[in-house]
Design a protein around this motif. Sequence first.
Motif, PDB file in Angstrom:
ATOM      1  N   ALA A 145       0.833  -1.210   0.000  1.00 54.52           N
ATOM      2  CA  ALA A 145       0.000   0.000   0.000  1.00 54.52           C
ATOM      3  C   ALA A 145       0.860   1.249   0.000  1.00 54.52           C
ATOM      4  O   ALA A 145       0.568   2.236  -0.706  1.00 54.52           O
ATOM      5  CB  ALA A 145      -0.928  -0.009   1.212  1.00 54.52           C
ATOM      6  N   ARG A 146       1.937   1.241   0.775  1.00 57.09           N
ATOM      7  CA  ARG A 146       2.824   2.401   0.850  1.00 57.09           C
ATOM      8  C   ARG A 146       3.490   2.654  -0.502  1.00 57.09           C
ATOM      9  O   ARG A 146       3.553   3.803  -0.976  1.00 57.09           O
ATOM     10  CB  ARG A 146       3.877   2.178   1.933  1.00 57.09           C
ATOM     11  CG  ARG A 146       4.739   3.392   2.236  1.00 57.09           C
ATOM     12  CD  ARG A 146       5.672   3.115   3.391  1.00 57.09           C
ATOM     13  NE  ARG A 146       4.945   2.833   4.627  1.00 57.09           N
ATOM     14  CZ  ARG A 146       4.815   1.617   5.160  1.00 57.09           C
ATOM     15  NH1 ARG A 146       5.363   0.554   4.558  1.00 57.09           N
ATOM     16  NH2 ARG A 146       4.137   1.443   6.278  1.00 57.09           N
ATOM     17  N   ALA A 147       3.971   1.590  -1.136  1.00 62.77           N
ATOM     18  CA  ALA A 147       4.628   1.748  -2.434  1.00 62.77           C
ATOM     19  C   ALA A 147       3.656   2.281  -3.476  1.00 62.77           C
ATOM     20  O   ALA A 147       3.994   3.175  -4.266  1.00 62.77           O
ATOM     21  CB  ALA A 147       5.213   0.405  -2.894  1.00 62.77           C
ATOM     22  N   ALA A 148       2.432   1.756  -3.487  1.00 62.95           N
ATOM     23  CA  ALA A 148       1.440   2.222  -4.451  1.00 62.95           C
ATOM     24  C   ALA A 148       1.115   3.691  -4.222  1.00 62.95           C
ATOM     25  O   ALA A 148       1.026   4.487  -5.174  1.00 62.95           O
ATOM     26  CB  ALA A 148       0.172   1.372  -4.359  1.00 62.95           C
TER      27      ALA A 148
ATOM     28  N   ALA B 123      -3.272   4.392  -7.498  1.00 62.86           N
ATOM     29  CA  ALA B 123      -2.666   3.717  -6.352  1.00 62.86           C
ATOM     30  C   ALA B 123      -3.559   2.597  -5.846  1.00 62.86           C
ATOM     31  O   ALA B 123      -3.092   1.487  -5.561  1.00 62.86           O
ATOM     32  CB  ALA B 123      -2.398   4.733  -5.242  1.00 62.86           C
ATOM     33  N   LEU B 124      -4.862   2.864  -5.734  1.00 60.35           N
ATOM     34  CA  LEU B 124      -5.789   1.844  -5.252  1.00 60.35           C
ATOM     35  C   LEU B 124      -5.860   0.670  -6.217  1.00 60.35           C
ATOM     36  O   LEU B 124      -5.840  -0.499  -5.792  1.00 60.35           O
ATOM     37  CB  LEU B 124      -7.178   2.469  -5.066  1.00 60.35           C
ATOM     38  CG  LEU B 124      -8.271   1.540  -4.527  1.00 60.35           C
ATOM     39  CD1 LEU B 124      -7.917   1.053  -3.127  1.00 60.35           C
ATOM     40  CD2 LEU B 124      -9.617   2.269  -4.512  1.00 60.35           C
ATOM     41  N   SER B 125      -5.917   0.946  -7.514  1.00 53.75           N
ATOM     42  CA  SER B 125      -5.971  -0.123  -8.508  1.00 53.75           C
ATOM     43  C   SER B 125      -4.721  -0.991  -8.442  1.00 53.75           C
ATOM     44  O   SER B 125      -4.802  -2.219  -8.478  1.00 53.75           O
ATOM     45  CB  SER B 125      -6.123   0.474  -9.915  1.00 53.75           C
ATOM     46  OG  SER B 125      -7.309   1.214 -10.031  1.00 53.75           O
TER      47      SER B 125
ATOM     48  N   MET C 126      -6.469   5.917   0.333  1.00 57.98           N
ATOM     49  CA  MET C 126      -6.592   5.754  -1.115  1.00 57.98           C
ATOM     50  C   MET C 126      -8.055   5.785  -1.540  1.00 57.98           C
ATOM     51  O   MET C 126      -8.414   6.397  -2.556  1.00 57.98           O
ATOM     52  CB  MET C 126      -5.932   4.444  -1.559  1.00 57.98           C
ATOM     53  CG  MET C 126      -4.419   4.472  -1.551  1.00 57.98           C
ATOM     54  SD  MET C 126      -3.683   2.984  -2.283  1.00 57.98           S
ATOM     55  CE  MET C 126      -3.641   1.885  -0.861  1.00 57.98           C
ATOM     56  N   VAL C 127      -8.919   5.102  -0.775  1.00 50.08           N
ATOM     57  CA  VAL C 127     -10.347   5.070  -1.088  1.00 50.08           C
ATOM     58  C   VAL C 127     -10.932   6.480  -1.047  1.00 50.08           C
ATOM     59  O   VAL C 127     -11.606   6.932  -1.982  1.00 50.08           O
ATOM     60  CB  VAL C 127     -11.096   4.137  -0.121  1.00 50.08           C
ATOM     61  CG1 VAL C 127     -12.609   4.332  -0.216  1.00 50.08           C
ATOM     62  CG2 VAL C 127     -10.743   2.674  -0.405  1.00 50.08           C
TER      63      VAL C 127
ATOM     64  N   THR D 165     -13.664   0.793   2.360  1.00 50.50           N
ATOM     65  CA  THR D 165     -12.506  -0.103   2.417  1.00 50.50           C
ATOM     66  C   THR D 165     -12.916  -1.529   2.759  1.00 50.50           C
ATOM     67  O   THR D 165     -12.351  -2.492   2.239  1.00 50.50           O
ATOM     68  CB  THR D 165     -11.494   0.422   3.452  1.00 50.50           C
ATOM     69  OG1 THR D 165     -11.045   1.713   3.044  1.00 50.50           O
ATOM     70  CG2 THR D 165     -10.299  -0.507   3.584  1.00 50.50           C
ATOM     71  N   GLY D 166     -13.892  -1.673   3.642  1.00 49.94           N
ATOM     72  CA  GLY D 166     -14.345  -3.013   4.010  1.00 49.94           C
ATOM     73  C   GLY D 166     -14.904  -3.786   2.831  1.00 49.94           C
ATOM     74  O   GLY D 166     -14.708  -5.004   2.718  1.00 49.94           O
TER      75      GLY D 166
END
Length: 211
Positions: free
Chosen positions: A76-79, A89-91, A137-138, A153-154
């Motif tokens: 997640a951090r890298a994205a 980033a989310l994709s 991100m969301v 997110t859930g």
Amino acid sequence: MRHAHEQLRSDARRKRDQIVLAARALFVRQGIDVPMEEIARQAGVGKGTLYRRFPERDMLVSAVALDVYRQLGDMARAASQEEPDAWSALSRFLHDWAEVRFGFLHAGMCAPLPGLLQADEELRQARDTWLGMVDQMVKGAQAEGVLRTDVGTGDLALFINLLVQQRDVPDGLAGLLPQRFLALMLDGLRAHPAAPLPGSPITSAALDPAG
């Protein structure tokens, strides 16, 4: 003498990492009740070595979960840092998550995990850290107007968890389905005109077993 101690610590870490990696793979394929002896065999260590490091199964489950949560956090951090916008980033994160083939490690796969999350602050912090990054991100993708606003997110976490389990999938399709279904999911997540979803968005807080 110092070099010898450092070598022993290095060997101990290597064996521990081997055990956690083997356990993670077996938990995904066979479930939490896989025999400890099989985990030791898969890791290439003796039963005594495994039980010295993890005398109780719950200790091994906790170590595997911590490893998973930290890896999810790294992805997640890298994205977030490398992609130009929140939707990209989310994709990317969701594709990476589906690719590594481990689910959310919630009660369905690891029954003792809810209790471990309540008892282990380090584990809970690792879980909350990566979920927090996904939350950002969301919300960012929704603020950009790309992600529909009636998901949380859930919703994404539970979908990926179902996606990677792949029960009753015909032979030959297991490698294709995660990315194919994820592409359908991402298209359905876009904020183009669509039928509203039933109920309310599932938030990351709703995933908390203590909630």
